[in-house]
Design a protein around this motif. Structure first.
Motif, PDB file in Angstrom:
ATOM      1  N   SER A 122       0.812  -1.221   0.000  1.00  0.00           N
ATOM      2  CA  SER A 122       0.000   0.000   0.000  1.00  0.00           C
ATOM      3  C   SER A 122       0.842   1.266   0.000  1.00  0.00           C
ATOM      4  CB  SER A 122      -0.931  -0.005   1.215  1.00  0.00           C
ATOM      5  OG  SER A 122      -0.156   0.000   2.403  1.00  0.00           O
ATOM      6  N   ALA A 123       2.147   1.141   0.179  1.00  0.00           N
ATOM      7  CA  ALA A 123       3.013   2.314   0.238  1.00  0.00           C
ATOM      8  C   ALA A 123       3.224   2.880  -1.167  1.00  0.00           C
ATOM      9  CB  ALA A 123       4.343   1.943   0.860  1.00  0.00           C
ATOM     10  N   PRO A 124       3.350   4.193  -1.273  1.00  0.00           N
ATOM     11  CA  PRO A 124       3.621   4.781  -2.592  1.00  0.00           C
ATOM     12  C   PRO A 124       5.021   4.404  -3.071  1.00  0.00           C
ATOM     13  CG  PRO A 124       3.775   6.448  -0.868  1.00  0.00           C
ATOM     14  CD  PRO A 124       3.288   5.191  -0.211  1.00  0.00           C
ATOM     15  N   THR A 125       5.205   4.444  -4.376  1.00  0.00           N
ATOM     16  CA  THR A 125       6.510   4.172  -4.966  1.00  0.00           C
ATOM     17  C   THR A 125       7.263   5.484  -5.124  1.00  0.00           C
ATOM     18  OG1 THR A 125       5.708   2.235  -6.155  1.00  0.00           O
ATOM     19  CG2 THR A 125       7.689   3.294  -7.030  1.00  0.00           C
ATOM     20  N   VAL A 126       8.511   5.502  -4.681  1.00  0.00           N
ATOM     21  CA  VAL A 126       9.385   6.652  -4.886  1.00  0.00           C
ATOM     22  C   VAL A 126      10.085   6.454  -6.218  1.00  0.00           C
ATOM     23  CG1 VAL A 126      11.428   7.865  -4.046  1.00  0.00           C
ATOM     24  CG2 VAL A 126       9.734   6.987  -2.409  1.00  0.00           C
ATOM     25  N   THR A 127      10.051   7.464  -7.063  1.00  0.00           N
ATOM     26  CA  THR A 127      10.736   7.400  -8.353  1.00  0.00           C
ATOM     27  C   THR A 127      12.014   8.222  -8.280  1.00  0.00           C
ATOM     28  OG1 THR A 127       8.643   7.113  -9.528  1.00  0.00           O
ATOM     29  CG2 THR A 127      10.531   7.824 -10.835  1.00  0.00           C
ATOM     30  N   VAL A 128      13.128   7.589  -8.615  1.00  0.00           N
ATOM     31  CA  VAL A 128      14.437   8.235  -8.612  1.00  0.00           C
ATOM     32  C   VAL A 128      14.887   8.386 -10.063  1.00  0.00           C
ATOM     33  CG1 VAL A 128      16.854   8.001  -7.925  1.00  0.00           C
ATOM     34  CG2 VAL A 128      15.035   7.225  -6.377  1.00  0.00           C
ATOM     35  N   PHE A 129      15.321   9.578 -10.423  1.00  0.00           N
ATOM     36  CA  PHE A 129      15.866   9.855 -11.747  1.00  0.00           C
ATOM     37  C   PHE A 129      17.368  10.062 -11.598  1.00  0.00           C
ATOM     38  CE2 PHE A 129      11.497  11.097 -11.889  1.00  0.00           C
ATOM     39  CZ  PHE A 129      11.069  10.884 -13.188  1.00  0.00           C
ATOM     40  N   GLY A 130      18.183   9.315 -12.347  1.00  0.00           N
ATOM     41  CA  GLY A 130      19.616   9.547 -12.251  1.00  0.00           C
ATOM     42  C   GLY A 130      20.447   8.452 -12.867  1.00  0.00           C
ATOM     43  N   ALA A 131      21.731   8.563 -12.631  1.00  0.00           N
ATOM     44  CA  ALA A 131      22.703   7.669 -13.254  1.00  0.00           C
ATOM     45  C   ALA A 131      22.746   6.300 -12.583  1.00  0.00           C
ATOM     46  CB  ALA A 131      24.096   8.297 -13.213  1.00  0.00           C
ATOM     47  N   ALA A 132      22.939   5.292 -13.419  1.00  0.00           N
ATOM     48  CA  ALA A 132      23.201   3.914 -12.981  1.00  0.00           C
ATOM     49  C   ALA A 132      24.395   3.458 -13.815  1.00  0.00           C
ATOM     50  CB  ALA A 132      21.983   3.032 -13.213  1.00  0.00           C
ATOM     51  N   VAL A 133      25.543   3.306 -13.185  1.00  0.00           N
ATOM     52  CA  VAL A 133      26.794   3.111 -13.911  1.00  0.00           C
ATOM     53  C   VAL A 133      27.631   1.999 -13.293  1.00  0.00           C
ATOM     54  CG1 VAL A 133      26.810   5.583 -14.468  1.00  0.00           C
ATOM     55  CG2 VAL A 133      28.180   4.761 -12.551  1.00  0.00           C
ATOM     56  N   MET A 134      28.679   1.625 -14.002  1.00  0.00           N
ATOM     57  CA  MET A 134      29.673   0.702 -13.471  1.00  0.00           C
ATOM     58  C   MET A 134      30.758   1.526 -12.792  1.00  0.00           C
ATOM     59  SD  MET A 134      28.634  -2.332 -14.113  1.00  0.00           S
ATOM     60  CE  MET A 134      30.079  -3.207 -13.553  1.00  0.00           C
ATOM     61  N   ASP A 135      31.054   1.159 -11.549  1.00  0.00           N
ATOM     62  CA  ASP A 135      32.156   1.778 -10.813  1.00  0.00           C
ATOM     63  C   ASP A 135      33.340   0.826 -10.840  1.00  0.00           C
ATOM     64  OD1 ASP A 135      30.803   4.084 -10.046  1.00  0.00           O
ATOM     65  OD2 ASP A 135      30.196   3.269  -8.105  1.00  0.00           O
ATOM     66  N   ARG A 136      34.491   1.368 -11.149  1.00  0.00           N
ATOM     67  CA  ARG A 136      35.721   0.600 -11.098  1.00  0.00           C
ATOM     68  C   ARG A 136      36.664   1.370 -10.170  1.00  0.00           C
ATOM     69  NH1 ARG A 136      33.188  -1.766 -14.725  1.00  0.00           N
ATOM     70  NH2 ARG A 136      33.348  -2.294 -16.858  1.00  0.00           N
TER      71      ARG A 136
END
Length: 135
Positions: free
Chosen positions: A6-20
């Motif tokens: 029943s909880a609302p969904t939080v929408t996140v906008f941003g980068a999803a990357v590989m960290d080395r």
């Protein structure tokens, strides 16, 4: 902790990357191969925020852009394993998944960082509107 239905969904906008991330085991010498260890993981501010929310049991969706490459597949699978909704992921046909490379000295201090994030320029109004429409 799993998200409440029943909880609302939080929408996140941003980068999803590989960290080395590399860490030297001896003082760094410029222009030379340096001994050390290298770790690879998933990061990016958007991904890190979504991961934190998911771990807190919050229902979260990530709007991010990845390449049609192995790194993009890894990022998407990692998000899914964490319970992050990836319906807002979009695939670039021209850019690889973003990468961040950090080199730390033997004391753990950042010596060099490099961000290969050209794909982030593709998070344009159309991509963002698509993410908003999912909310």
């Amino acid at each position: 902790m799993s998200p409440s239905a029943s909880a609302p969904t939080v929408t996140v906008f941003g980068a999803a990357v590989m960290d080395r991330l590399g860490r030297a085991t001896a003082p760094l010498i410029a222009g030379s191969s340096n001994p050390g260890s290298i770790l690879t993981g998933i990061g990016g501010v958007g991904f890190n925020m979504a991961r934190g929310l998911a771990r807190l049991g919050v229902s979260v969706r990530l709007i991010a852009r990845v390449g049609r490459d192995n790194d993009g597949d890894l990022v998407r699978r990692a998000a899914e394993v964490l319970g992050i909704d990836v319906a807002g992921f979009s695939l670039s046909t021209t850019q690889p998944t973003g990468q961040y490379l950090a080199i730390h000295d033997a004391d753990g201090e950042l010596a060099f960082g490099m961000a290969d994030m050209a794909i982030q320029a593709e998070l344009d109004g159309a991509v963002l509107d698509g993410g908003i429409a999912l909310a």
